[in-house]
Design an enzyme around this catalytic site. Sequence first.
Site, PDB file in Angstrom:
ATOM      1  N   TYR A  10     -62.232  11.692  28.981  1.00 20.21           N
ATOM      2  CA  TYR A  10     -63.190  11.803  27.868  1.00 20.21           C
ATOM      3  C   TYR A  10     -63.408  10.466  27.155  1.00 20.21           C
ATOM      4  O   TYR A  10     -64.293  10.334  26.321  1.00 20.21           O
ATOM      5  CB  TYR A  10     -62.734  12.856  26.856  1.00 20.21           C
ATOM      6  CG  TYR A  10     -62.725  14.283  27.408  1.00 20.21           C
ATOM      7  CD1 TYR A  10     -63.544  14.647  28.468  1.00 20.21           C
ATOM      8  CD2 TYR A  10     -61.905  15.256  26.860  1.00 20.21           C
ATOM      9  CE1 TYR A  10     -63.533  15.927  28.972  1.00 20.21           C
ATOM     10  CE2 TYR A  10     -61.893  16.555  27.366  1.00 20.21           C
ATOM     11  CZ  TYR A  10     -62.714  16.876  28.425  1.00 20.21           C
ATOM     12  OH  TYR A  10     -62.709  18.150  28.920  1.00 20.21           O
ATOM     13  N   LYS A  38     -53.182  16.175  39.324  1.00 19.02           N
ATOM     14  CA  LYS A  38     -53.686  16.338  40.688  1.00 19.02           C
ATOM     15  C   LYS A  38     -53.255  15.083  41.468  1.00 19.02           C
ATOM     16  O   LYS A  38     -54.095  14.280  41.890  1.00 19.02           O
ATOM     17  CB  LYS A  38     -55.208  16.488  40.681  1.00 19.02           C
ATOM     18  CG  LYS A  38     -55.690  17.794  40.085  1.00 19.02           C
ATOM     19  CD  LYS A  38     -55.659  18.949  41.069  1.00 19.02           C
ATOM     20  CE  LYS A  38     -56.735  18.812  42.119  1.00 19.02           C
ATOM     21  NZ  LYS A  38     -56.632  19.866  43.156  1.00 19.02           N
ATOM     22  N   ASP A  92     -54.532  22.806  39.631  1.00 20.16           N
ATOM     23  CA  ASP A  92     -55.251  23.993  40.116  1.00 20.16           C
ATOM     24  C   ASP A  92     -54.265  25.116  40.440  1.00 20.16           C
ATOM     25  O   ASP A  92     -54.499  26.283  40.090  1.00 20.16           O
ATOM     26  CB  ASP A  92     -56.138  23.651  41.332  1.00 20.16           C
ATOM     27  CG  ASP A  92     -55.409  22.869  42.414  1.00 20.16           C
ATOM     28  OD1 ASP A  92     -54.302  22.339  42.144  1.00 20.16           O
ATOM     29  OD2 ASP A  92     -55.937  22.787  43.538  1.00 20.16           O
ATOM     30  N   ASP A 100     -57.578  20.696  28.419  1.00 23.12           N
ATOM     31  CA  ASP A 100     -58.703  21.370  27.776  1.00 23.12           C
ATOM     32  C   ASP A 100     -58.915  22.738  28.447  1.00 23.12           C
ATOM     33  O   ASP A 100     -59.025  23.775  27.790  1.00 23.12           O
ATOM     34  CB  ASP A 100     -59.947  20.481  27.959  1.00 23.12           C
ATOM     35  CG  ASP A 100     -61.065  20.835  27.011  1.00 23.12           C
ATOM     36  OD1 ASP A 100     -60.892  21.783  26.234  1.00 23.12           O
ATOM     37  OD2 ASP A 100     -62.111  20.166  27.063  1.00 23.12           O
ATOM     38  N   ASP A 102     -57.330  26.631  27.019  1.00 25.13           N
ATOM     39  CA  ASP A 102     -58.273  27.715  26.698  1.00 25.13           C
ATOM     40  C   ASP A 102     -57.953  28.957  27.520  1.00 25.13           C
ATOM     41  O   ASP A 102     -57.984  30.078  27.012  1.00 25.13           O
ATOM     42  CB  ASP A 102     -59.716  27.281  26.982  1.00 25.13           C
ATOM     43  CG  ASP A 102     -60.364  26.673  25.749  1.00 25.13           C
ATOM     44  OD1 ASP A 102     -59.614  26.261  24.845  1.00 25.13           O
ATOM     45  OD2 ASP A 102     -61.606  26.602  25.704  1.00 25.13           O
TER      46      ASP A 102
END
Length: 368
Positions: free
Chosen positions: A142, A192, A225, A249, A253
């Site tokens: 970001y 990852k 993942d 993020d 959530d």
Amino acid sequence: MSNPSLLILPGDGIGPEVMAEVRKIIDWFGANKGLTFDVTEDLVGGAAYDKHGTPLHDDTMAKAQEVDAVLLGAVGGPKYDGLDFSVKPERGLLRLRKEMDLYANLRPAQCFDALADFSSLKKDVVAGLDIMIVRELTSGIYFGEPRGIFEEGNERVGINTQRYTESEIERVARSAFELAKRRGNKVCSMEKANVMESGILWREVVQKVHDEEYADVELSHMYADAGAMQLCRWPKQFDVIVTDNLFGDLLSDAAAMLTGSLGMLPSASLGAPMANGRPKALYEPVHGSAPDIAGQGKANPCACILSFAMALRYSFDQGENADLLEKAVEKVLADGVRTADLLQAEGETPASTADMGDAVIAALADLS
Ligand code: NAD
């Protein structure tokens, strides 16, 4: 010794309504547990814009840098939609996070037994769940450069850059290990590393911080993942999860929704340790200013109350009182007190914001 200091920023919409219930609880701890805070209250968001023409006055920012912890309600609302981006209410919150350098965002996913039916997962998968996601908040994709939309040949290309320095990874890893020591003593780091160099570095650095400073904490690594899958399959296998800004993020959530209503979700953002050894800290509910119910006494104050419980634990070394407050919320829910967002059947009468706060105070007294 001086009292611990707390800056309260109720903000907009339901922010002041839920914060009023927290103020009652702070008073209860003062009267009954000898736990007195030096509380200062100030404006943020639209409320600050209305008075000062800016969503966070410099004096408020300076106070936030001085206190032991900041507790914020919520900012924003339709009244401010037309404002220039630079003075929108949300900019006040972003300025606090940036200037306090709050790099570790803590999002607990805790499922109170009484609300286990609210989850989209089976009751036995979520009942009693208590995990903490630590998301790196001030770096990563970001913020990385280069970024932008550029012309390339006869088409446009959108670019964002995932970038982490060793020191950025080290400090958020330390936050996660420190938290784990106060909880279940387990950290799972997610990245990852199979396809991203930044993930390889992330894994190496987290492992190094572990081996050199926190060898007594159990550490595992998981691809993000696979982590998402495991969060849905059997979330109770986790204690603390530490991950980067982007994966955090998404994962926080998803984890939050394992537990039901937005009105129940607290959060904390922590920065570097201050002179007293505790981190700079901002505590706030995950929800926004809920303009659709503001001013009607319908808001659930639990997310804000539980944010204060996090402040007790992580900023004020009051683990026992934090446990007491969380148990009081659990008792109230088990007793069937429900604000409108927690009602499941038609025809039930909801508790008001103040009813819920009063019930938590009665439960605190019962449990003491
Ligand atoms: P929201 O979280 O304010 O509301 C989403 C829905 O959840 C609404 O239906 C609301 O009534 C309900 N809800 C939220 N909190 C609740 C509570 N404590 N009790 C009962 N019901 C609750 O999100 P939104 O509607 O997308 O945003 C409204 C405003 O809040 C916008 O201006 C947005 O920018 C701002 N916002 C601020 C923050 C923050 O201050 N950290 C976070 C998110 C959104």
